[in-house]
Design a protein around this motif. Structure first.
Motif, mmCIF file in Angstrom:
data_model
loop_
_atom_site.group_PDB
_atom_site.id
_atom_site.type_symbol
_atom_site.label_atom_id
_atom_site.label_comp_id
_atom_site.label_asym_id
_atom_site.label_seq_id
_atom_site.Cartn_x
_atom_site.Cartn_y
_atom_site.Cartn_z
ATOM 1 N N ALA A 207 3.261 -4.865 38.389
ATOM 2 C CA ALA A 207 4.262 -4.008 39.444
ATOM 3 C C ALA A 207 5.594 -4.228 38.506
ATOM 4 O O ALA A 207 6.382 -3.158 38.771
ATOM 5 N N ILE A 208 6.112 -5.313 38.238
ATOM 6 C CA ILE A 208 7.669 -5.557 37.875
ATOM 7 C C ILE A 208 7.858 -4.544 36.620
ATOM 8 O O ILE A 208 9.132 -4.084 36.677
ATOM 9 N N ASP A 209 6.957 -4.375 35.591
ATOM 10 C CA ASP A 209 7.319 -3.367 34.566
ATOM 11 C C ASP A 209 7.477 -2.000 35.006
ATOM 12 O O ASP A 209 8.537 -1.283 34.760
ATOM 13 N N ASP A 210 6.637 -1.796 36.042
ATOM 14 C CA ASP A 210 6.802 -0.018 36.809
ATOM 15 C C ASP A 210 8.246 -0.296 37.328
ATOM 16 O O ASP A 210 8.778 0.898 37.259
ATOM 17 N N ALA A 211 8.523 -1.476 38.100
ATOM 18 C CA ALA A 211 9.710 -1.377 38.804
ATOM 19 C C ALA A 211 10.715 -1.270 37.723
ATOM 20 O O ALA A 211 11.982 -0.369 38.115
ATOM 21 N N ILE A 212 10.797 -2.080 36.841
ATOM 22 C CA ILE A 212 12.117 -2.013 35.886
ATOM 23 C C ILE A 212 12.102 -0.860 35.247
ATOM 24 O O ILE A 212 13.218 -0.165 35.008
ATOM 25 N N ARG A 214 11.369 2.210 36.253
ATOM 26 C CA ARG A 214 12.006 3.235 37.012
ATOM 27 C C ARG A 214 13.360 3.417 36.916
ATOM 28 O O ARG A 214 13.933 4.234 36.779
ATOM 29 N N TRP A 215 13.973 2.106 36.681
ATOM 30 C CA TRP A 215 15.648 2.075 36.485
ATOM 31 C C TRP A 215 16.112 2.475 34.960
ATOM 32 O O TRP A 215 16.658 3.211 34.639
ATOM 33 N N VAL A 216 15.088 1.592 34.223
ATOM 34 C CA VAL A 216 15.604 1.404 32.710
ATOM 35 C C VAL A 216 15.426 2.869 31.917
ATOM 36 O O VAL A 216 16.389 3.235 31.126
ATOM 37 N N LEU A 217 14.370 3.463 32.432
ATOM 38 C CA LEU A 217 14.188 4.845 31.998
ATOM 39 C C LEU A 217 14.490 5.881 32.626
ATOM 40 O O LEU A 217 14.211 7.024 32.389
ATOM 41 N N ALA A 224 23.150 4.816 31.374
ATOM 42 C CA ALA A 224 24.128 4.321 31.813
ATOM 43 C C ALA A 224 23.933 2.838 31.290
ATOM 44 O O ALA A 224 24.773 2.111 30.885
ATOM 45 N N ILE A 225 22.854 2.237 31.486
ATOM 46 C CA ILE A 225 22.507 0.758 31.273
ATOM 47 C C ILE A 225 22.681 0.529 29.955
ATOM 48 O O ILE A 225 23.375 -0.354 29.309
ATOM 49 N N LEU A 226 22.080 1.478 29.249
ATOM 50 C CA LEU A 226 22.179 1.258 27.669
ATOM 51 C C LEU A 226 23.603 0.926 27.371
ATOM 52 O O LEU A 226 23.928 0.261 26.422
ATOM 53 N N LEU B 43 1.134 10.743 33.295
ATOM 54 C CA LEU B 43 2.658 10.860 32.873
ATOM 55 C C LEU B 43 3.676 10.151 33.836
ATOM 56 O O LEU B 43 3.837 10.433 34.775
ATOM 57 N N VAL B 44 4.352 9.065 33.104
ATOM 58 C CA VAL B 44 4.898 8.219 33.888
ATOM 59 C C VAL B 44 6.209 8.715 33.886
ATOM 60 O O VAL B 44 7.036 8.501 35.039
ATOM 61 N N ALA B 45 7.184 8.810 32.852
ATOM 62 C CA ALA B 45 8.240 9.445 32.744
ATOM 63 C C ALA B 45 8.591 10.233 31.646
ATOM 64 O O ALA B 45 7.803 10.664 30.699
ATOM 65 N N ARG B 46 9.851 11.124 31.872
ATOM 66 C CA ARG B 46 10.134 11.815 30.940
ATOM 67 C C ARG B 46 11.594 11.448 30.276
ATOM 68 O O ARG B 46 12.226 10.769 30.959
ATOM 69 N N GLY B 47 11.892 11.571 28.968
ATOM 70 C CA GLY B 47 13.001 11.026 28.443
ATOM 71 C C GLY B 47 14.382 11.813 28.859
ATOM 72 O O GLY B 47 13.994 12.884 29.618
#
Ligand SMILES: Nc1nc2c(ncn2[C@@H]2O[C@H](COP(=O)(O)OP(=O)(O)OP(=O)(O)O)[C@@H](O)[C@H]2O)c(=O)[nH]1
Ligand SMILES: [Mg+2]
Lengths: 615, 81
Positions: A207-212, A214-217, A224-226, B43-47
């Motif tokens: 769950a934590i991977d999914d949550a992170i 969601r923001w990081v990607l 902005a984070i990068l 499909l989880v996310a798009r770039g």
């Protein structure tokens, strides 16, 4: 039990913990990090089993399949098939699989089993699997696969106990190849059937991977984070290190005064110690804290699992200019040093992408440039706040880093245009689970880095500095000479000859001399400048005074021009040597050296002339 | 539909992977990684730039695939989350 050493190869999917296991067994310190493709060559180690038997352990690059698509996978394939030059096939294959990722990893296990060699399966990351509530029926799995299965936790002390006991006991029987299936579809069907019988898991992901993620990607926040992260690192390298650097500087100066105090002023030994050793080496040693802070960030990022995410975010941009998101990690390592960066390109499947990445890697600002940049920035750029929060010196450093990055993008773009083969490039990159870096591992990594740096200072930099001291001391000045001794020496004359070429870009003869030994390694130039100026008469200019000294002697235009030179110039023999080794072509070395020197000269010329016109 | 056209968050099932040209190494690699008929994918996310690459979850593993790579994978979408 046979006396001959058993040869054991660690094989498995990327990022399943083979190298961690290798280190655990052999006491080695090979690089472990949380992304696919860390190990790119075969590494050998020795392990004495509890029974006293000597085992040769081989760590191999990770592979998704023996149908290799990149140079590192090809190594694994060749070793396993006994086709690797000068090496027989291993006696025993320890197939490592990530217990949290069996759906993917078991398929390769089946492929390895098909080789018809003795196999032991190590289910690694059992700690993570338990945390995630994944239950594996090991006995049933072993029955289904027909090979012994052991559980391991490669990052925990004693976590390989079961594996050690198993390989120390006896070589397991070979699975008859006949029971194996053929095509990909059947292989996957078999994996599914085995999983259904032996593994139960609550949910597919953490769950934590999914949550992170969601923001990081996130399309906006992710970028902005990068950007914030990168900027923060550069600021930290520059500002956190300052107090420690001041301390080291003071220490070296005091030590120099103390040691040389016993020697008669004007003697050759006094000069060698004072001008060569303390002025030269001291000038480089000061930069250890900055380099360690940079490495601290790189190590934490590598272990966290963030790097492939950054590659994901940047892939499109990098693809446009003729690179690939996969190039992100090699290029990021090149900020530490281009040599591991260039080696890391082996995990790039596409040969065109790989070559482009190798050729632009030297443009990333490696840590050896930091001493040069910091010296010049501290001497010439005022320490002033800009818009309240930023520091002008930090901004200049940031600009230099970006000059390297942007020119790399530019060069890649030109290469893309020149290329005739326009067929599709592949990405296909795995994003690992996030992991909290282990403090002890990071500390060990930094310690190793510090040793490497100190060895460099005590090795090549020391040797070249002493050599330079000789060249600038002999032959001595004639009777009644009015100029400083160095003017009559070999180095002095050489510097004056080179000055003709470098005058248009604003380099004086002292810089020209320093650049020659600086060809071997970049930091040497700083040591060399320290020695040259110390030899030029200006009495006791030890390490700490090099900055103020050049601030007096050089124009701002010259300083900026030298900075521009260092953004581009391939002042590093080892980089050129590794390009030769990795591409197996002198032509590529010539291309790299040629374009980098060309760009360096052009950039310095433009910088110098513009800066002079403006001042 | 093609995986590259699947809606974000949708659960899909792989139908087949087709070669873009004879002996297509990318298609072969996708099959090796588990993109075979009947396998559930998401499909989880798009770039961030142009929606490329795509983040695809298959089993417990997440892969970044470019659109052109994901276009080789034929899927049927069950439900949009
Ligand atoms: N929690 C946990 N993490 C592990 C274990 N083994 C390895 N790791 C972590 O998994 C990551 C990958 O480990 P490596 O040893 O570099 O993996 P590898 O198989 O050599 O990877 P490649 O060289 O890229 O093929 C690192 O972040 C390790 O810290 C384990 O048993 N438990
Ligand atoms: Mg490894």
């Amino acid at each position: 039990m046979s006396a001959a050493a058993l040869r054991i190869a660690l094989v498995g999917n990327p990022n399943c913990g083979k190298t961690a296991l290798f280190n655990q067994l052999t006491g080695g310190r090979q690089k472990v990090a949380n992304y696919a493709g860390v190990t790119v060559e075969r590494k050998e180690g020795r392990f004495v089993a509890p029974s006293g038997r000597v085992l040769h352990i081989l760590d191999l690059p990770g592979a998704y399949s023996f149908d290799a698509t990149s140079p590192d996978e090809a190594i694994t394939r060749d070793v396993c098939h006994g086709r690797y030059p000068g090496e027989a096939a291993p006696d025993l294959i320890v197939c490592v699989a990530d217990a949290t990722n069996l759906r993917l990893h078991l398929r390769f296990v089946l492929e390895v089993r098909r080789l018809g060699r003795p196999v032991v399966l190590a289910l690694n990351m059992m700690d993570a699997a338990r945390r995630r509530g994944i239950a594996i029926d090991v006995a049933a799995l072993s029955r289904r696969l027909g090979v012994p299965v052991v559980e391991t936790v490669a990052v925990k002390r004693g976590g390989a106990k079961a594996l050690i006991e198993r390989i120390d006991a006896s070589v397991p029987d070979i699975v008859p190849a006949a029971i194996d299936v053929a095509g990909v579809e059947q292989l996957h069907a078999e994996v599914r059937s085995i999983l259904a019988d032996t593994v139960t898991m609550a949910r597919d992901t953490v769950a934590i991977d999914d949550a992170i993620d969601r923001w990081v990607l996130h399309p906006v926040f992710g970028l902005a984070i990068l950007a914030t992260l990168m900027f923060f690192i550069f600021q930290a390298v520059f500002s956190w290190a300052q107090p420690i650097m001041d301390g080291i500087e003071g220490g070296i100066a005091a030590l120099g005064t103390f040691v040389t105090g016993f020697l008669p002023e004007g003697s050759a030994l006094h000069s060698l110690l004072n001008d060569g050793l303390f002025a030269g080496l001291g000038a480089v040693l000061v930069f250890l804290p900055q380099i360690l802070i940079l490495f601290l960030f790189i190590l934490v990022l590598e272990e966290s699992g963030y790097l492939p995410r950054a590659a994901f975010l940047l892939d499109r941009l990098m693809f446009r200019v003729g690179l690939t998101g996969r190039a992100f990690i090699p290029l990021l390592s090149s900020f530490a040093c281009a040599i591991p960066g260039i080696m890391a390109t082996r995990s790039i499947q596409d040969p065109r992408d790989r070559l482009t990445t190798i050729l632009v890697a030297p443009l990333m600002t490696c840590s050896a440039r930091l001493p040069v940049y910091t010296l010049l920035i501290a001497a010439f750029i005022p320490d002033r706040a800009v818009w309240g929060v930023f520091n002008l010196q930090g901004i200049v450093l940031f600009t230099l880093y970006f000059a390297g990055i942007f020119s790399a993008l530019g060069v890649a773009f030109v290469m893309k245009r020149l290329r005739k083969d326009k067929s599709e490039h592949a990405l296909i990159m795995e994003l690992p689970s996030y992991r909290l870096p282990n403090v002890r591992d990071i500390a060990l990594g930094l310690w190793e880095r510090a040793l490497i740096f100190l060895k460099r200072v005590g090795g090549i930099i020391l040797a070249l500095t002493v050599l330079l001291w000789f060249l600038s001391s002999f032959p001595g000045p004639p009777e009644g000479a009015t100029q400083p001794a160095i003017d009559y020496s070999i180095a002095g004359r050489l510097g004056r000859m080179l000055e003709v070429i470098f005058a248009p870009i604003g380099f004086n003869w002292q810089i020209c001399i320093a650049l020659v030994p600086g060809l071997a390694a970049r930091e040497v130039a700083v040591a060399a400048l320290g020695t040259v100026y110390a030899m030029s008469g200006s009495d006791d200019s030890v390490a700490s005074q090099l900055g103020p000294l050049i601030a007096n002697e050089w124009s701002l235009a010259t300083a900026l021009s030298l900075l521009a030179w260092y953004v581009f110039a391939p002042q590093c023999m080892s980089t050129l040597a590794v390009i030769r080794r990795e591409t197996n072509s002198w032509r590529n070395v010539a291309v790299a050296a040629g374009y980098l020197f060309g760009l360096a000269y052009l950039a310095s010329f433009a910088t110098y002339q513009i800066a002079r016109a403006l001042s | 539909m093609r995986l590259s056209d699947a809606p974000k968050g949708a659960n899909a099932v792989v139908q087949s992977v087709s070669d873009a040209h004879p002996a297509d190494p990318i298609a072969q690699r996708l099959r090796d990684l588990g993109f075979v008929a009947g396998e559930p994918v998401r499909l989880v996310a798009r770039g961030p730039l142009g929606g490329d690459p795509l983040l695809i979850q298959i089993g417990s593993t997440r892969f970044a695939l470019r659109k052109s790579e994901a276009a080789r994978v034929d899927v049927s979408v069950e439900n949009a989350a």
